[in-house]
Design a protein around this motif. Structure first.
Motif, PDB file in Angstrom:
ATOM      1  N   LYS A 128      -2.593  10.611  -8.839  1.00 22.60           N
ATOM      2  CA  LYS A 128      -1.362  11.298  -9.227  1.00 22.60           C
ATOM      3  C   LYS A 128      -1.165  11.269 -10.734  1.00 22.60           C
ATOM      4  O   LYS A 128      -0.591  12.179 -11.318  1.00 22.60           O
ATOM      5  CB  LYS A 128      -0.166  10.657  -8.527  1.00 22.60           C
ATOM      6  CG  LYS A 128       1.169  11.324  -8.817  1.00 22.60           C
ATOM      7  CD  LYS A 128       2.305  10.645  -8.073  1.00 22.60           C
ATOM      8  CE  LYS A 128       3.640  11.327  -8.372  1.00 22.60           C
ATOM      9  NZ  LYS A 128       4.767  10.667  -7.678  1.00 22.60           N
ATOM     10  N   VAL A 173       0.782   3.939  -0.050  1.00 22.05           N
ATOM     11  CA  VAL A 173       1.442   5.219  -0.304  1.00 22.05           C
ATOM     12  C   VAL A 173       2.472   5.055  -1.421  1.00 22.05           C
ATOM     13  O   VAL A 173       2.572   5.895  -2.327  1.00 22.05           O
ATOM     14  CB  VAL A 173       2.113   5.753   0.983  1.00 22.05           C
ATOM     15  CG1 VAL A 173       3.013   6.951   0.671  1.00 22.05           C
ATOM     16  CG2 VAL A 173       1.052   6.139   2.003  1.00 22.05           C
ATOM     17  N   ASN A 174       3.217   3.960  -1.410  1.00 26.41           N
ATOM     18  CA  ASN A 174       4.183   3.712  -2.482  1.00 26.41           C
ATOM     19  C   ASN A 174       3.496   3.464  -3.813  1.00 26.41           C
ATOM     20  O   ASN A 174       4.014   3.860  -4.866  1.00 26.41           O
ATOM     21  CB  ASN A 174       5.079   2.531  -2.116  1.00 26.41           C
ATOM     22  CG  ASN A 174       6.133   2.898  -1.085  1.00 26.41           C
ATOM     23  OD1 ASN A 174       6.493   4.065  -0.951  1.00 26.41           O
ATOM     24  ND2 ASN A 174       6.626   1.914  -0.345  1.00 26.41           N
ATOM     25  N   TYR A 222       0.695   4.880  -4.711  1.00 35.03           N
ATOM     26  CA  TYR A 222       0.319   6.237  -5.131  1.00 35.03           C
ATOM     27  C   TYR A 222       1.520   6.981  -5.716  1.00 35.03           C
ATOM     28  O   TYR A 222       1.405   7.663  -6.743  1.00 35.03           O
ATOM     29  CB  TYR A 222      -0.250   6.999  -3.939  1.00 35.03           C
ATOM     30  CG  TYR A 222      -0.453   8.471  -4.199  1.00 35.03           C
ATOM     31  CD1 TYR A 222      -1.570   8.928  -4.907  1.00 35.03           C
ATOM     32  CD2 TYR A 222       0.476   9.413  -3.739  1.00 35.03           C
ATOM     33  CE1 TYR A 222      -1.754  10.281  -5.156  1.00 35.03           C
ATOM     34  CE2 TYR A 222       0.292  10.763  -3.984  1.00 35.03           C
ATOM     35  CZ  TYR A 222      -0.815  11.194  -4.687  1.00 35.03           C
ATOM     36  OH  TYR A 222      -0.993  12.543  -4.936  1.00 35.03           O
ATOM     37  N   LYS A 223       2.682   6.849  -5.084  1.00 31.82           N
ATOM     38  CA  LYS A 223       3.880   7.569  -5.513  1.00 31.82           C
ATOM     39  C   LYS A 223       4.615   6.866  -6.647  1.00 31.82           C
ATOM     40  O   LYS A 223       5.661   7.345  -7.097  1.00 31.82           O
ATOM     41  CB  LYS A 223       4.820   7.755  -4.325  1.00 31.82           C
ATOM     42  CG  LYS A 223       4.254   8.664  -3.229  1.00 31.82           C
ATOM     43  CD  LYS A 223       5.234   8.807  -2.069  1.00 31.82           C
ATOM     44  CE  LYS A 223       4.701   9.764  -1.013  1.00 31.82           C
ATOM     45  NZ  LYS A 223       5.637   9.919   0.130  1.00 31.82           N
ATOM     46  N   LYS A 258      -4.154  10.099   3.440  1.00 35.29           N
ATOM     47  CA  LYS A 258      -4.032  11.508   3.087  1.00 35.29           C
ATOM     48  C   LYS A 258      -2.873  12.165   3.831  1.00 35.29           C
ATOM     49  O   LYS A 258      -2.098  12.940   3.265  1.00 35.29           O
ATOM     50  CB  LYS A 258      -5.334  12.252   3.406  1.00 35.29           C
ATOM     51  CG  LYS A 258      -6.448  11.996   2.416  1.00 35.29           C
ATOM     52  CD  LYS A 258      -7.676  12.808   2.733  1.00 35.29           C
ATOM     53  CE  LYS A 258      -7.443  14.292   2.528  1.00 35.29           C
ATOM     54  NZ  LYS A 258      -8.672  15.092   2.733  1.00 35.29           N
ATOM     55  N   ASN A 277      -0.192  10.747   4.950  1.00 32.85           N
ATOM     56  CA  ASN A 277       1.103  10.222   4.524  1.00 32.85           C
ATOM     57  C   ASN A 277       1.487  10.625   3.111  1.00 32.85           C
ATOM     58  O   ASN A 277       2.659  10.485   2.745  1.00 32.85           O
ATOM     59  CB  ASN A 277       1.118   8.695   4.673  1.00 32.85           C
ATOM     60  CG  ASN A 277       1.417   8.249   6.081  1.00 32.85           C
ATOM     61  OD1 ASN A 277       2.551   7.970   6.426  1.00 32.85           O
ATOM     62  ND2 ASN A 277       0.389   8.190   6.909  1.00 32.85           N
ATOM     63  N   ILE A 278       0.555  11.086   2.315  1.00 31.43           N
ATOM     64  CA  ILE A 278       0.919  11.589   0.975  1.00 31.43           C
ATOM     65  C   ILE A 278       0.966  13.111   0.956  1.00 31.43           C
ATOM     66  O   ILE A 278       1.145  13.726  -0.101  1.00 31.43           O
ATOM     67  CB  ILE A 278      -0.047  11.071  -0.124  1.00 31.43           C
ATOM     68  CG1 ILE A 278      -1.471  11.593   0.095  1.00 31.43           C
ATOM     69  CG2 ILE A 278      -0.007   9.553  -0.192  1.00 31.43           C
ATOM     70  CD1 ILE A 278      -2.415  11.297  -1.073  1.00 31.43           C
TER      71      ILE A 278
END
Length: 254
Positions: free
Chosen positions: A6, A213-214, A216-217, A248, A250-251
């Protein structure tokens, strides 16, 4: 292998097999050692890293990659008032150090006799130029080794209690009951890890999915210590095949 990022700081490599993960990390370590023969490696003991250590041993025997000037710094060590059947040093000797040409004087583990002694570990790392590459494993809920929920992101090397769950997982190493397992460890803090120049993480536990996921975000959650690494400029995360598919989804990637 598919790569997703990201922000270019944290790069997720979605791998098709354990062998691919092992080979990619092996290549990174060898490349660093060849380009910087006096580099500082941050190591840890966790089952997903054992195949990596075995792969590095195979390369050493085959290609004679030279580790004679490399320094290593392990993540943790058990504390006990009585002799232990196993320590992280013993485990790392059996799985890695005994087969390499790393000098014993260049192998470091955190140690504890007082809070002053734990601080010396961070000073030693700093004095020697800092860790060039730190190897880590993301455990359930985004835990990193003994840094579990609500770990202080500014902590340096310190003493911490071993959770009941982790003690139960180590029973086979130490005996037959939880009472035979160590209750405390001295371990690098999150700040110690974040001070590394580059970081590699392995993740294969589906219970770590939400935390990844967090990460990544860039949503930092104190209950998920791995999310603090969104602040670092050079993190590479290797996801197992099963975890990659869920990640993948979940994002929002197809």
């Amino acid at each position: 292998m598919e790569t997703i990022t990201k922000n270019q700081r944290v790069i997720f490599n979605l791998c098709s097999s354990e062998e691919e993960i092992v080979q990619k990390i092996t290549d990174r370590v060898i490349s660093l050692v060849n380009s910087n023969p006096s580099c500082n490696l941050g190591l840890s003991f966790s089952m997903p890293l054992i195949p990596v250590y075995h792969s590095l041993v195979f390369d050493y025997n085959t290609n004679k990659t030279n580790y004679s000037n490399v320094r290593t710094y392990n993540l943790s060590e058990f504390i006990s008032s009585s002799p232990l059947k196993w320590t992280f040093r013993k485990i790392m000797n059996r799985s890695f150090f005994s087969f390499m040409n790393i000098k014993s004087k260049n192998i470091f583990f955190p140690y504890y006799t007082s809070n002053y002694e734990t601080a010396k570990y961070d000073r030693l790392i700093w004095k020697n130029g800092g860790i060039d590459l730190q190897l880590l494993v993301v455990e359930r809920d985004g835990y990193i080794a003994y840094q579990e929920a609500n770990a202080d992101p500014n902590n340096l090397t310190s003493v911490t209690l071993v959770s009941k769950e982790l003690r139960e997982r180590t029973i086979p190493l130490f005996g037959e009951t939880i009472d035979e397992t160590p209750e405390t460890v001295v371990t690098m803090g999150i700040r110690t890890m974040l001070n590394s120049k580059s970081i590699i993480m392995i993740a294969d536990d589906k219970k770590a999915l939400n935390a990844l996921v967090n990460l990544y975000k860039e949503k930092i959650n104190p209950a998920q210590p791995c999310t603090y690494f969104a602040q670092h400029p050079n993190v590479t995360v290797f996801l197992s095949k099963n975890l990659s598919t869920l990640f993948k989804k979940n994002i929002g990637k197809k």
